[in-house]
Design an enzyme around this catalytic site. Structure first.
Site, PDB file in Angstrom:
ATOM      1  N   GLY A   1       0.860  -0.112  -2.823  1.00 45.47           N
ATOM      2  CA  GLY A   1      -0.307   0.614  -3.341  1.00 45.47           C
ATOM      3  C   GLY A   1      -0.042   1.299  -4.666  1.00 45.47           C
ATOM      4  O   GLY A   1       0.629   0.763  -5.560  1.00 45.47           O
TER       5      GLY A   1
ATOM      6  N   ASP B   1       1.781   3.861  -5.257  1.00 47.32           N
ATOM      7  CA  ASP B   1       3.209   4.176  -5.376  1.00 47.32           C
ATOM      8  C   ASP B   1       3.942   3.006  -6.058  1.00 47.32           C
ATOM      9  O   ASP B   1       4.705   3.200  -7.031  1.00 47.32           O
ATOM     10  CB  ASP B   1       3.753   4.406  -3.952  1.00 47.32           C
ATOM     11  CG  ASP B   1       5.113   5.078  -3.906  1.00 47.32           C
ATOM     12  OD1 ASP B   1       5.614   5.484  -4.965  1.00 47.32           O
ATOM     13  OD2 ASP B   1       5.661   5.192  -2.796  1.00 47.32           O
TER      14      ASP B   1
HETATM   15  N1  AR6 Z   1      -4.472   3.153  -9.412  1.00 47.43           N
HETATM   16  C1  AR6 Z   1      -5.309   3.953  -8.709  1.00 47.43           C
HETATM   17  N2  AR6 Z   1      -5.514   3.843  -7.385  1.00 47.43           N
HETATM   18  C2  AR6 Z   1      -4.836   2.860  -6.747  1.00 47.43           C
HETATM   19  C3  AR6 Z   1      -3.940   1.990  -7.398  1.00 47.43           C
HETATM   20  C4  AR6 Z   1      -3.767   2.165  -8.804  1.00 47.43           C
HETATM   21  N3  AR6 Z   1      -2.937   1.390  -9.519  1.00 47.43           N
HETATM   22  N4  AR6 Z   1      -3.429   1.128  -6.471  1.00 47.43           N
HETATM   23  C5  AR6 Z   1      -3.987   1.444  -5.286  1.00 47.43           C
HETATM   24  N5  AR6 Z   1      -4.850   2.480  -5.452  1.00 47.43           N
HETATM   25  P1  AR6 Z   1      -2.235   3.793  -1.107  1.00 47.43           P
HETATM   26  P2  AR6 Z   1      -1.874   5.953   0.861  1.00 47.43           P
HETATM   27  C6  AR6 Z   1      -5.681   3.181  -4.464  1.00 47.43           C
HETATM   28  O1  AR6 Z   1      -2.092   2.756  -0.053  1.00 47.43           O
HETATM   29  O2  AR6 Z   1      -3.038   5.490   1.647  1.00 47.43           O
HETATM   30  C7  AR6 Z   1       2.484   3.366  -0.155  1.00 47.43           C
HETATM   31  O3  AR6 Z   1       3.197   2.253   0.316  1.00 47.43           O
HETATM   32  C8  AR6 Z   1      -6.010   2.469  -3.166  1.00 47.43           C
HETATM   33  O4  AR6 Z   1      -7.102   1.585  -3.324  1.00 47.43           O
HETATM   34  O5  AR6 Z   1      -1.572   3.573  -2.414  1.00 47.43           O
HETATM   35  O6  AR6 Z   1      -1.714   7.414   0.587  1.00 47.43           O
HETATM   36  C9  AR6 Z   1       3.306   4.653  -0.123  1.00 47.43           C
HETATM   37  O7  AR6 Z   1       4.673   4.399  -0.399  1.00 47.43           O
HETATM   38  C10 AR6 Z   1      -6.356   3.645  -2.267  1.00 47.43           C
HETATM   39  O8  AR6 Z   1      -7.719   4.022  -2.428  1.00 47.43           O
HETATM   40  O9  AR6 Z   1      -1.714   5.239  -0.575  1.00 47.43           O
HETATM   41  C11 AR6 Z   1       3.096   5.136   1.272  1.00 47.43           C
HETATM   42  O10 AR6 Z   1       3.964   4.503   2.180  1.00 47.43           O
HETATM   43  C12 AR6 Z   1      -5.500   4.788  -2.813  1.00 47.43           C
HETATM   44  O11 AR6 Z   1      -4.974   4.336  -4.057  1.00 47.43           O
HETATM   45  C13 AR6 Z   1       1.669   4.739   1.578  1.00 47.43           C
HETATM   46  O12 AR6 Z   1       1.394   3.620   0.736  1.00 47.43           O
HETATM   47  C14 AR6 Z   1      -4.354   5.179  -1.908  1.00 47.43           C
HETATM   48  O13 AR6 Z   1      -3.790   4.005  -1.318  1.00 47.43           O
HETATM   49  C15 AR6 Z   1       0.688   5.819   1.222  1.00 47.43           C
HETATM   50  O14 AR6 Z   1      -0.589   5.439   1.646  1.00 47.43           O
END
Ligand code: AR6
Length: 172
Positions: free
Chosen positions: A31, A33
């Site tokens: 994601g 991260d």
């Molecule tokens: N820019 C902005 N938003 C984004 C991007 C980006 N480049 N990529 C994804 N999103 P997530 P969580 C959005 O899964 O739910 C990781 O593996 C995405 O569509 O990134 O807090 C970490 O290491 C969603 O709406 O984070 C943790 O293990 C939002 O960002 C876990 O995921 C959050 O999605 C954290 O899960």
């Protein structure tokens, strides 16, 4: 504080600090991260490893926030925070609110006045976007902070629409 909604990729935001939806290990993931570490380069991971070797031997607890350098990102700092995994049986809203509040507290410590947030916990951690939007907007509006330019960066058009409706409802 001005709250702006942006649809797109948080890693291209020109701000003082970008918030990362990390996990407790601080050692990367998927994601947002994954995107931050990919675009920011290895110095971010090196800084995270140092944190694990010093203050955060057990990892960063859910709801807390800590800053590192931002490497190649067009930002000075990355503020890593750990959102809660959504639970249908346990109310973890206070932990999600804490992510926003603690990230802003760290931003104040750094002297960062422009900060970009992703929609913490709404991806892998499965938090429903409408509820996450309500918590995010309610919390940042109530937070005592010197941040003047706060951007909520939504990756999808659907998430953007939900945040936009919430911002209007909350009368920002
Ligand atoms: N820019 C902005 N938003 C984004 C991007 C980006 N480049 N990529 C994804 N999103 P997530 P969580 C959005 O899964 O739910 C990781 O593996 C995405 O569509 O990134 O807090 C970490 O290491 C969603 O709406 O984070 C943790 O293990 C939002 O960002 C876990 O995921 C959050 O999605 C954290 O899960």
């Amino acid at each position: 504080m001005r709250i702006t909604l942006v649809q797109g990729d948080i890693t291209v935001q020109h701000v003082d600090a970008v918030v990362n939806a990390a996990n407790s290990s601080l050692l990367g993931g998927g994601g947002v991260d994954g995107a931050i570490h990919r675009r920011g380069g290895p110095v971010i991971l090196a800084a995270c490893r140092e944190l694990r070797a010093s203050h955060y031997g057990e990892g960063l607890p859910t709801g807390q926030a800590v800053a590192t350098v931002a490497g190649e990102l067009p930002a000075r700092w990355v503020i890593h925070t750990v959102g809660p995994v959504f639970s249908a049986t346990e109310n973890r809203s206070h932990l999600l609110a804490s992510c926003y509040r603690e990230s802003l507290r760290v931003a104040d410590e750094l002297g960062a006045t422009s900060v970009a947030f992703p929609a913490i916990s709404t991806g892998v951690y499965r938090w429903p976007v409408d509820d996450a939007a309500r918590i995010a907007i309610g919390t940042v509006r109530a937070a005592p902070t010197r941040v003047t330019d706060l951007r909520l960066v939504l990756f999808t058009a659907d998430a953007y629409d939900v945040f936009e409706r919430t911002l209007e409802t909350e009368g920002a």
